[in-house]
Design an enzyme around this catalytic site. Structure first.
Site, short mmCIF file in Angstrom:
data_model
loop_
_atom_site.label_atom_id
_atom_site.label_comp_id
_atom_site.label_asym_id
_atom_site.label_seq_id
_atom_site.Cartn_x
_atom_site.Cartn_y
_atom_site.Cartn_z
N ASP A 1 0.82 -1.22 0.00
CA ASP A 1 0.00 0.00 0.00
C ASP A 1 0.85 1.27 0.00
O ASP A 1 2.05 1.22 0.29
CB ASP A 1 -0.87 0.03 1.26
CG ASP A 1 -2.17 -0.73 1.05
OD1 ASP A 1 -2.51 -1.00 -0.11
OD2 ASP A 1 -2.82 -1.06 2.06
N TYR B 1 6.90 -10.16 6.94
CA TYR B 1 6.71 -8.72 7.13
C TYR B 1 7.24 -8.31 8.50
O TYR B 1 7.13 -9.08 9.47
CB TYR B 1 5.22 -8.35 7.08
CG TYR B 1 4.61 -8.34 5.70
CD1 TYR B 1 4.62 -7.19 4.93
CD2 TYR B 1 4.02 -9.49 5.17
CE1 TYR B 1 4.06 -7.17 3.67
CE2 TYR B 1 3.44 -9.49 3.90
CZ TYR B 1 3.47 -8.31 3.15
OH TYR B 1 2.91 -8.29 1.90
#
Lengths: 246, 246
Positions: B52, B110
């Site tokens: 994003d 992540y």
């Protein structure tokens, strides 16, 4: 009217240095604009030290007088609400009337961060210098050691005013390994213009095997009449802390 | 014509996310523009996963076909010379013809970085989320532990395609203390849209004492029909690594 001491942190990337200039965005002008919005009326704030364009601060110190009716905590909130996103007041306290951020200071600490990689690393290069070929840590540590004590640093910078002394006293000078970075941490009574970045550049040449650690002795204490050429880039440097008498 | 696998790192701050859009600066468009300058002629690169707006990557993976006469090292230099300063190709290698950055991947890792401070910290907030009130570490660790294994994560995100499964397998889920930061490190076979940022937001509420660690069980495996509301901001998140079969 009270006198205030404020500890400032800023990301220097988008500033043309600390000190106000005729043109260009500076930390000083941003802080003064914020203070003016809460009633500050002097012509200039006092500060501990200039930082060059691109140099960061975790503990710059400023001083000013202000007629403020509320607590220092409320002053901090008001200042921070008016500062741009890349500057912040970490603490606000009332100070003695004769407190001067620069002349009252007894020591300054700077950190300079490097890492060794052959290709660009955007996530790391905003706050560190990418160095390649890689350096060896041992020679860096040896060189840093030679800096400790009282020395004439004329080969590594110039005095703030013409004819001023170039003798400075270094209290501590070490390289630390932090995650995958190497950080040069130096504390001294004061520093010449661009002295830390020149010392870093010199040490990197030592770490890369282009010079011997002992060579630094030839440049200390007036051994060289010229200022050394190399200058480490600004983004690795942080004015970490300014110390005052207890 | 050879097929290439490239590991990319980028600072997501100034991008409107990875994936190309009609308007807005994206990583994909920047990379494709760089490749076009060295003769690449396809309509689109392949990539491991969207990130994003504002999310960073230390190990995004892309794939493309290119007629290149020189070595992969020379291709890496050519790509890096054409990429903007906030994107870099960390490695370039020839890949099997059937290699697909997304469909060949068996796991993703992540990292999400936070720190706890009451006032803004410009030098730390580009790559971390400032959280206040401070969190306790123990409840964070307890909550992270519940995530390990195969779970229906429908309360923490939506599947990439309508009606797709929301079951994901988490291999590892821990909080680490690094200098003065806390870093959530999670590895799984795949992740739903915004799943990591929702999991972080939920855990911060636990760490601040607003929820109990066990409450996360009520939201796993279809226990809640609604997606949880909180979403940690993008700048703390880094797509750290994508794993492929050896």
């Amino acid at each position: 009217m009270a006198h205030y001491k404020v500890i400032l942190t800023y990301d220097g990337t988008d500033f043309q240095g600390f000190q106000r200039q005729v043109e260009g965005r500076t930390v000083q002008a941003s802080v003064e604009a914020a203070l003016e919005r809460i009633g500050w009326q002097e012509s200039s704030i006092l500060f501990a030290g200039r930082t060059d364009a691109g140099v960061h601060a975790a503990g710059q110190v400023i001083g000013f007088n202000l007629d403020w009716k509320h607590s220092p905590e409320e002053l901090q909130d008001a200042v921070n609400a008016n500062l741009p996103v890349d500057v912040s007041a970490l603490s606000v306290a009332e100070a003695e009337e004769n407190f001067h951020p620069r002349f009252s200071a007894v020591a300054r600490c700077y950190h300079y961060r490097i890492f060794c990689e052959p290709v660009r690393q955007p996530l790391r290069e905003r706050y560190a210098w990418r160095v390649w070929p890689a350096v060896r840590t041992k020679p860096l540590e040896e060189t840093a050691d030679y800096l400790i004590g009282r020395h004439d640093f004329s080969a590594f910078g110039s005095a703030p005013q013409e004819g001023g002394t170039t003798i400075r006293e270094i209290f501590s000078s070490i390289w630390k390994v932090l995650e995958n970075d190497l950080v040069f941490q130096i504390t001294g009574n004061a520093f010449l213009y661009r002295m830390v970045r020149r010392l870093v550049s010199f040490q990197i040449e030592v770490g890369q095997g282009k010079r011997n650690p002992e060579e630094i002795k030839l440049f200390l204490d007036g051994g060289s009449k010229e200022v050394v050429q190399g200058l480490a880039p600004p983004q690795g440097l942080v004015l970490e802390e300014v110390f005052y008498p207890k």
